[in-house]
Design an enzyme around this catalytic site. Structure first.
Site, mmCIF file in Angstrom:
data_model
loop_
_atom_site.group_PDB
_atom_site.id
_atom_site.type_symbol
_atom_site.label_atom_id
_atom_site.label_comp_id
_atom_site.label_asym_id
_atom_site.label_seq_id
_atom_site.Cartn_x
_atom_site.Cartn_y
_atom_site.Cartn_z
ATOM 1 N N ASN A 35 -7.029 -5.112 5.185
ATOM 2 C CA ASN A 35 -7.636 -4.357 6.286
ATOM 3 C C ASN A 35 -8.375 -5.213 7.308
ATOM 4 O O ASN A 35 -9.355 -4.773 7.909
ATOM 5 C CB ASN A 35 -8.570 -3.271 5.726
ATOM 6 C CG ASN A 35 -7.870 -1.925 5.641
ATOM 7 O OD1 ASN A 35 -7.156 -1.531 6.561
ATOM 8 N ND2 ASN A 35 -8.054 -1.225 4.538
ATOM 9 N N HIS A 38 2.833 1.636 5.234
ATOM 10 C CA HIS A 38 2.861 0.177 5.111
ATOM 11 C C HIS A 38 4.242 -0.269 4.655
ATOM 12 O O HIS A 38 4.956 0.490 3.982
ATOM 13 C CB HIS A 38 1.841 -0.307 4.072
ATOM 14 C CG HIS A 38 0.416 -0.115 4.466
ATOM 15 N ND1 HIS A 38 -0.419 -1.159 4.784
ATOM 16 C CD2 HIS A 38 -0.334 1.006 4.563
ATOM 17 C CE1 HIS A 38 -1.623 -0.695 5.054
ATOM 18 N NE2 HIS A 38 -1.589 0.625 4.939
ATOM 19 N N TYR A 84 -7.645 -3.976 -2.383
ATOM 20 C CA TYR A 84 -7.648 -2.989 -1.298
ATOM 21 C C TYR A 84 -9.030 -3.001 -0.659
ATOM 22 O O TYR A 84 -9.970 -2.405 -1.169
ATOM 23 C CB TYR A 84 -7.299 -1.605 -1.828
ATOM 24 C CG TYR A 84 -7.337 -0.507 -0.789
ATOM 25 C CD1 TYR A 84 -6.747 -0.693 0.459
ATOM 26 C CD2 TYR A 84 -7.953 0.713 -1.050
ATOM 27 C CE1 TYR A 84 -6.784 0.300 1.421
ATOM 28 C CE2 TYR A 84 -7.983 1.723 -0.106
ATOM 29 C CZ TYR A 84 -7.400 1.517 1.133
ATOM 30 O OH TYR A 84 -7.434 2.497 2.096
ATOM 31 N N ASP A 98 -3.628 -4.879 0.725
ATOM 32 C CA ASP A 98 -4.048 -4.366 2.026
ATOM 33 C C ASP A 98 -5.490 -4.822 2.232
ATOM 34 O O ASP A 98 -6.422 -4.222 1.707
ATOM 35 C CB ASP A 98 -3.936 -2.838 2.020
ATOM 36 C CG ASP A 98 -4.407 -2.211 3.328
ATOM 37 O OD1 ASP A 98 -4.834 -2.956 4.233
ATOM 38 O OD2 ASP A 98 -4.362 -0.974 3.437
ATOM 39 N N ASN A 117 0.878 -1.159 0.000
ATOM 40 C CA ASN A 117 0.000 0.000 0.000
ATOM 41 C C ASN A 117 0.927 1.223 0.000
ATOM 42 O O ASN A 117 1.618 1.482 0.982
ATOM 43 C CB ASN A 117 -0.899 -0.005 1.234
ATOM 44 C CG ASN A 117 -1.810 1.208 1.312
ATOM 45 O OD1 ASN A 117 -1.420 2.313 0.978
ATOM 46 N ND2 ASN A 117 -3.027 1.009 1.800
#
Length: 279
Positions: free
Chosen positions: A154, A270, A112, A152, A10
């Site tokens: 999350n 990141h 993402y 990423d 990221n």
């Protein structure tokens, strides 16, 4: 044995990353395929930051937000951005590229996932994305295919993945329902899987390459808050992943997180995740 080196990061804005030192890191890293998230720019910004690379890119609907890309030394054979239901805006959050690893096709994804916010419409969008994620994982893993989802995502799947997990149990990124998606994604293929939230679903059989390499240990973390001294104290989250189908996971070698030597040397919040896949 020959290998294909794949890195995911990221970049927290491609223009800022380029200004802050990404190019120097990339020159030394000898990467074959680079997946990027939070590009936050247009094609010309990627081309300026990555001269000589072949790039496929999906911008977010809102300018300056999200954005995913795949940069490679040789062009992708094909790329796709279709993801989820027609009424769901996934632009800038999912892109697939097809390559060859030896003489076999390999699909690489840059993803993402929404950060979310518990009990808000932002979290509803994250649930929609994770639902579509599971459907696509099942499709990509058919018939022993070689496929890799990077990015990423999350979500910290397990307590090992967040330094301060006790203080984050009610926050987006470590909610039991979010973690249960990953229980199913990574559960044995076809098996009945009981998630950490008590729900029951079917395992999809994907492999968390980072956890396979590092075992039952804290981290290694891939993201640190800008607040306080989170980076210096390594109070981080492991939310950037390489998720591989089992036949590809068997080829994985030398998984590593390229954590900067100091806070001042970071070019993103990141750290890149790098894996060599043999062929």
């Amino acid at each position: 044995m020959p290998h294909l080196r794949i890195a995911s990061v990221n970049v927290n804005g491609i223009r800022a990353a380029a200004r802050n030192g990404m190019s120097g890191w990339l020159d030394a890293a000898d990467i074959d395929i680079l997946t990027l998230q939070e590009v936050r720019g247009q094609d010309e910004h990627l081309e300026a930051a990555l001269p000589g690379w072949s790039i496929v890119h999906d911008e977010a609907t809102a300018k300056g937000r999200a954005g995913v890309a795949i940069a490679s030394r040789t062009p992708a054979l094909e790329s796709r951005t279709t993801f989820g239901a027609d009424d769901f805006d996934s632009k800038g959050r999912w892109i697939e590229g097809d390559f060859l690893i030896g003489d076999r096709p390999l699909t690489v994804v840059s993803a993402y996932v929404h950060s979310g916010e518990a009990d808000t419409p932002k979290q509803d969008e994250k649930w929609k994305f994770l639902d579509a994620f599971g459907i696509r994982l099942a499709e990509l893993s058919h018939d022993g295919a070689l496929a890799l989802v990077t990015g990423d995502l999350n979500v910290g799947h397990r307590e090992f993945d967040i330094k301060n997990w006790r203080g984050n149990r009610k926050k987006a990124g470590f909610l039991p329902r979010e973690r249960s998606y990953f229980d199913r994604f990574l559960g044995d293929a076809g098996a009945e899987v009981t998630g950490v939230d008590g729900t029951i679903g079917t395992g999809l059989g994907w492999v968390d390459v980072g956890r396979r390499f590092h075992g039952e240990v804290d981290g290694p973390y891939t993201w640190w808050s800008m607040r306080g001294q989170a980076f210096d104290n390594d109070t981080g989250w492991r939310i950037d992943y390489h998720l591989a189908t089992p036949p590809l996971a068997e080829r994985a070698q030398d998984y590593r997180v390229a954590r900067a030597a100091s806070y001042a040397e970071r070019w993103s919040d990141h750290a890149p995740v790098i894996v060599d896949y043999t062929y």
